[in-house]
Write a protein that holds these residues in place. Structure first.
Motif, PDB file in Angstrom:
ATOM      1  N   LYS A 279       0.841  -1.190   0.000  1.00 62.29           N
ATOM      2  CA  LYS A 279       0.000   0.000   0.000  1.00 62.29           C
ATOM      3  C   LYS A 279       0.885   1.252   0.000  1.00 62.29           C
ATOM      4  O   LYS A 279       0.650   2.198  -0.752  1.00 62.29           O
TER       5      LYS A 279
ATOM      6  N   LYS B 264       2.582   1.635  -3.423  1.00 63.08           N
ATOM      7  CA  LYS B 264       1.656   2.113  -4.451  1.00 63.08           C
ATOM      8  C   LYS B 264       1.388   3.605  -4.271  1.00 63.08           C
ATOM      9  O   LYS B 264       1.412   4.377  -5.228  1.00 63.08           O
ATOM     10  N   THR B 265       1.162   4.005  -3.018  1.00 58.71           N
ATOM     11  CA  THR B 265       0.919   5.430  -2.746  1.00 58.71           C
ATOM     12  C   THR B 265       2.086   6.268  -3.247  1.00 58.71           C
ATOM     13  O   THR B 265       1.903   7.297  -3.898  1.00 58.71           O
TER      14      THR B 265
ATOM     15  N   LEU C 268       4.317   5.584  -5.527  1.00 59.50           N
ATOM     16  CA  LEU C 268       4.415   5.609  -6.989  1.00 59.50           C
ATOM     17  C   LEU C 268       3.373   6.545  -7.594  1.00 59.50           C
ATOM     18  O   LEU C 268       3.699   7.417  -8.405  1.00 59.50           O
ATOM     19  N   TYR C 269       2.102   6.382  -7.166  1.00 62.41           N
ATOM     20  CA  TYR C 269       1.043   7.211  -7.761  1.00 62.41           C
ATOM     21  C   TYR C 269       1.284   8.692  -7.453  1.00 62.41           C
ATOM     22  O   TYR C 269       1.077   9.563  -8.312  1.00 62.41           O
TER      23      TYR C 269
ATOM     24  N   LEU D 238       4.239   4.955 -14.547  1.00 62.67           N
ATOM     25  CA  LEU D 238       3.113   4.416 -13.796  1.00 62.67           C
ATOM     26  C   LEU D 238       2.972   2.915 -14.054  1.00 62.67           C
ATOM     27  O   LEU D 238       2.870   2.112 -13.127  1.00 62.67           O
TER      28      LEU D 238
ATOM     29  N   GLY E 271       6.336   0.941 -13.074  1.00 69.49           N
ATOM     30  CA  GLY E 271       6.485   0.993 -11.627  1.00 69.49           C
ATOM     31  C   GLY E 271       5.508   0.054 -10.938  1.00 69.49           C
ATOM     32  O   GLY E 271       5.850  -0.647  -9.981  1.00 69.49           O
ATOM     33  N   ARG E 272       4.260   0.003 -11.442  1.00 73.35           N
ATOM     34  CA  ARG E 272       3.223  -0.821 -10.814  1.00 73.35           C
ATOM     35  C   ARG E 272       3.448  -2.311 -11.086  1.00 73.35           C
ATOM     36  O   ARG E 272       3.401  -3.140 -10.178  1.00 73.35           O
TER      37      ARG E 272
ATOM     38  N   ILE F 255       6.475  -3.891  -9.207  1.00 77.39           N
ATOM     39  CA  ILE F 255       6.577  -3.595  -7.769  1.00 77.39           C
ATOM     40  C   ILE F 255       7.186  -4.741  -6.952  1.00 77.39           C
ATOM     41  O   ILE F 255       7.982  -4.516  -6.042  1.00 77.39           O
TER      42      ILE F 255
END
Lengths: 516, 315
Positions: A110, A113-114, A116-117, A382, A385-386, A389
């Motif tokens: 979590k 992800k935060t 990266l976004y 994006l 990176g996702r 991960i």
């Protein structure tokens, strides 16, 4: 005006949307993230050793590749900060404050992800500002003459010296040494030899590549080798990710939770963009300013530091927002916003593109293709990176005794291949040693490198001013723009030199490392 | 039958004969050739050199490898060439100003012009004095008249040789110009178009600006192909800048190898890819045979000596 800009951008997308270019962007972003994740590396190291490779690419592919590295590197640093509380890059230090607690609560994904976004949001905002502002700024800068440039460069020196190091005095000293090194070679006005020791290798002055790689990359490797010898590798960290259902549930990031903090994202993106536009202010400073502002602006400031995603958003949006906007002074004035931009200027020059006010006119198509590539890189960032991960996590575990020799080899290759010169390799070793001593004694390497780049610009602008106006230097205070920058310089010297410095605690220790 | 045998014998003898007499030249080239380009990768000369090396590879039948040795306005790579064997396997693609003006004015440079064999000319930089429309002068003559009435007008140069030539003209015409140094075309153009200087030295960048710039004079021994009305410094003062570039080898290169290379260059510059690149950067082709190249270099040395002496670069 706006319509015209959109048309240019459209043409830019057309030129940038090729398979080769996409591959270079993907490669750049991936390498950037890897360097960012890998302990002790970071985007500046990656840029320094990979710039020479771009000798062999088209200008667009080269810059798209390097911008991709810079974007990936800036966000990749967040991953080790979150997982093992050790920021991969100094600008991710504030990310650890809330990221690591989230990992301890079993929510590493979590947090990642935060991060990266938020990075991509900040980055995109900053790129849009760059696209909107570069052309009008360049149009203004086109009316500047040598007197204006002289004052602006003097102002840049003050800002860099004041903010990039622990102490103003040490910062100025490092910058002066940089200027001194840049003065070697043939005099630009009459061609007489200065400190060339009768070596033709020094006619063009100290070459930038061995200087930058030596002080920024090799010295960092040396420092880490000594640290490794003293303390050993340290315990192997366990970063394996749980696969249970409850883990998966905990690590979901609902859009509502992410976008609920849109104010924080926007605020941090603005702070990062603003910091990026001013020469000399580091990415790390932006990160801490963004974090601080979010904490002050939050309804629940007591949650900061305990694992709130707002803290990660504040930091990552802010540090990534520097990446785009620091190209504004680079493109409009030819003055680098920070070390990464300085290395990009070097890459532009290799391809015969001189950054500065004329670049928009001379190479307008290329500039808009670069803008388009930057926006595309955000999307790529994006996606890659996702998807990656779980792969990036593995890079956190690579022991330094494997990483450091590999990077050392790249340092040497990067210097030797384009120049075919052992002289340059010797310089690399000398600058590696100088960089190490500077690191240990608290002198800012950033100031040295920027001083080295700005030195010749200052000399040229000042000597041109003197020749054009027949040695009447009052022109520096009678031209309004020139006067404004000189007054700003005086104010900053008074402010930092005599009244103590703003943001003393946090930004000081970070920015010192900004060269890492 | 008889005639057949005779013909075969004659053929065999001719074959053997040609192999024996051409033994040395026939051997060359038998391994890859290194072509030094003394500039950073990515620049105009290096781009030209890369494309030229591919054409030479086609015509010589062995690989011609470009090796960049940047530094010192070409002096670093040229020093390397001067110290290599004159066997035709190390050559250099270079502008001749590097081999003439630099050793003449920089005593730290260890080579002399006589340390090289000039093989063949390839192209020519378009050095000139340029102004902008809307000024009170649009020809060289008017510029001089204007300068006499307005002492101290600013001219942008690019250091070194260009400054010496600008000063030389000023001295000949007894006018007072202030030479403003610029770092190449990237800086000269905004100065000139932005009105910060009155006129400028151009190494060829003016060709990209069409009507926005006016050629006032050519610094070469000939007038510029694109500006045939502007006089050259050769006609006016009997001096010219070394604008040619080409293939050069160390001194002592055997004559037959020199001839082979010369022939290969002559064919290579008409290669379609090379023609295309010259069109893109707007440089004219200018093939010079070995003999012509030697003559150009000899004339250049006389010119440069005159300019350097008159402007105090050498005593």
């Amino acid at each position: 005006m706006e319509l015209e800009m959109l048309q240019h951008l459209g043409a830019g997308f057309e030129a940038a949307f090729t398979l080769t270019n996409m591959l270079f962007i993907c490669g750049g972003v991936t390498l950037g993230i890897i360097f960012g994740v890998t302990p002790g590396m970071g985007s500046v190291t990656a840029l320094a050793i990979l710039v020479p490779i771009t000798f062999y690419m088209s200008p667009l592919a080269a810059i798209a590749f390097l911008v991709g590295i810079n974007k990936g590197g800036t966000s990749g640093g967040a991953i080790p900060a979150i997982l093992i509380n050790t920021p991969g890059t100094p600008e991710a230090a504030a990310t650890a404050l809330d990221g690591y607690p989230l990992t301890q609560q079993g929510k590493p994904l979590k947090a990642m992800k935060t991060a990266l976004y938020s990075s991509v949001c900040g980055d995109t905002f900053s790129d849009c500002m760059l696209i909107l502002l570069a052309a009008p700024f360049a149009a203004v800068a086109l009316t500047f003459g040598p007197p204006e440039f002289t004052s602006i460069i003097i102002f840049s020196f003050t800002l860099i010296a004041a903010l990039a190091g622990k102490s103003l005095i040490k910062g100025i000293m490092a910058a002066v040494v940089g200027v001194f090194l840049s003065s070697w070679g043939l005099d630009p006005v009459d061609g007489s030899a200065r400190l060339t020791f009768d070596m033709v290798e020094l006619f063009d002055g100290v070459p930038l590549t061995p200087m930058a790689i030596g002080t920024l990359a090799l010295s960092s490797v040396i420092a880490q080798i000594f640290a490794l010898k003293k303390s050993g590798e340290g315990a192997k960290v366990d970063t394996s990710l749980d696969k249970s259902d409850s883990f998966r549930e905990d690590n979901k990031l609902p859009p509502r939770e992410f976008w609920g903090n849109w104010k924080t994202l926007l605020r941090s993106a603005c702070i990062g963009t603003g910091v990026g536009m001013l020469p000399g202010l580091g990415v790390s400073l932006a990160a801490f300013l963004g974090y601080g502002a979010a904490k002050r602006g939050s309804k629940t400031p007591e949650l900061f530091g305990t694992g709130t995603i707002e803290g990660i958003q504040a930091t990552e949006a802010s540090n990534s927002a520097v990446v785009g906007s620091n190209l504004i002074p680079t493109i409009a004035l030819g003055i680098p916003g920070n070390v990464a931009a300085a290395l990009l200027i070097g890459a532009f020059m290799i391809h015969g593109v001189v950054p500065g006010p004329l670049m928009m006119i001379e190479h307008g198509a290329l500039v808009y293709s670069i803008f388009a590539s930057m926006l595309m890189a955000n999307l790529v960032h994006l996606v890659i990176g996702r998807i990656g991960i779980t792969i990036w996590v593995k890079f956190v575990q690579i022991p330094k005794k494997i990483i450091l020799p590999v990077v050392t080899v790249f340092c040497f290759l990067g210097v030797y291949i384009p120049s075919n010169s052992m002289f340059d390799v010797a310089l690399l070793l000398i600058f590696g040693a100088i960089g190490y001593v500077m690191r240990k004694s608290g002198f800012s390497i950033v100031c040295l490198v920027i001083g080295f780049l700005l030195g010749p610009m200052l000399e040229m602008a000042l000597r041109q001013t003197m020749l054009m106006h027949k040695t009447d230097l009052t022109i520096l205070v009678t031209r309004p723009i020139s006067l404004v920058f000189l007054l700003l310089t005086a104010f900053f010297i008074w402010h930092f030199g005599f009244r103590g410095r703003i943001g003393k605690k946090e930004p000081a220790k970070e920015a010192e490392q900004a060269g890492d | 039958m008889r005639t057949h045998r005779l013909l075969a014998a004659a053929g065999a003898i001719a074959l053997v004969g040609s192999v024996v007499s051409g033994a040395i030249a026939a051997d060359y080239p038998s391994k890859p050739i290194t072509m030094i380009v003394p500039w950073k990768p990515g620049g105009t000369t290096e781009t030209m050199g890369q494309v030229l090396s591919k054409a030479l590879t086609k015509n010589l039948g062995v690989k011609v490898l470009v090796k960049t040795r940047p530094g010192g306005g070409g002096a670093v790579g040229s020093t390397v060439l001067a110290n290599s064997k004159p066997d035709g396997y190390t050559i250099e693609f270079v502008g001749i100003s590097t081999l003439t003006w630099i050793p003449m004015t920089q005593k730290a440079v260890k080579y002399k012009t006589s340390d090289f064999t000039f093989v063949a000319g390839v192209s020519q930089y378009q050095m000139s004095l340029v102004g902008t429309p809307g000024k009170p002068y649009s020809t060289f003559k008017e510029l001089i008249a204007h300068s006499k009435a307005n002492p101290g007008i600013n001219v942008a140069d690019m250091g070194g040789m260009s400054k010496a030539f600008v000063n030389f003209i000023a001295k000949q015409e007894k006018v007072d110009w202030t030479a403003i140094p610029t770092r190449g075309g990237g800086e000269m153009v905004p100065f000139l178009l932005g009105g910060k200087v009155d006129f400028a030295f151009s190494g060829g960048v003016h060709q990209k600006y069409g009507e926005k710039m006016i050629v006032l004079a050519s610094f070469l021994s000939n007038r510029l192909p694109l500006a045939p009305n502007a006089p050259s410094t050769q006609e006016m003062y009997g001096v010219a800048m070394p604008g040619d570039n080409g293939i050069v080898a160390p001194k002592g290169l055997p004559a037959d190898i020199r001839a082979k290379l010369e022939a290969a260059v002559k064919v290579s510059i008409d290669d379609p890819d090379f023609t295309k690149i010259l069109e893109r950067i707007k440089f004219p082709k200018r093939f010079l045979s070995s003999k012509e190249f030697d003559q150009v270099v000899a004339d250049t040395l006389v010119s440069l000596n005159k300019v350097a002496k008159a402007t105090g670069y050498i005593k």
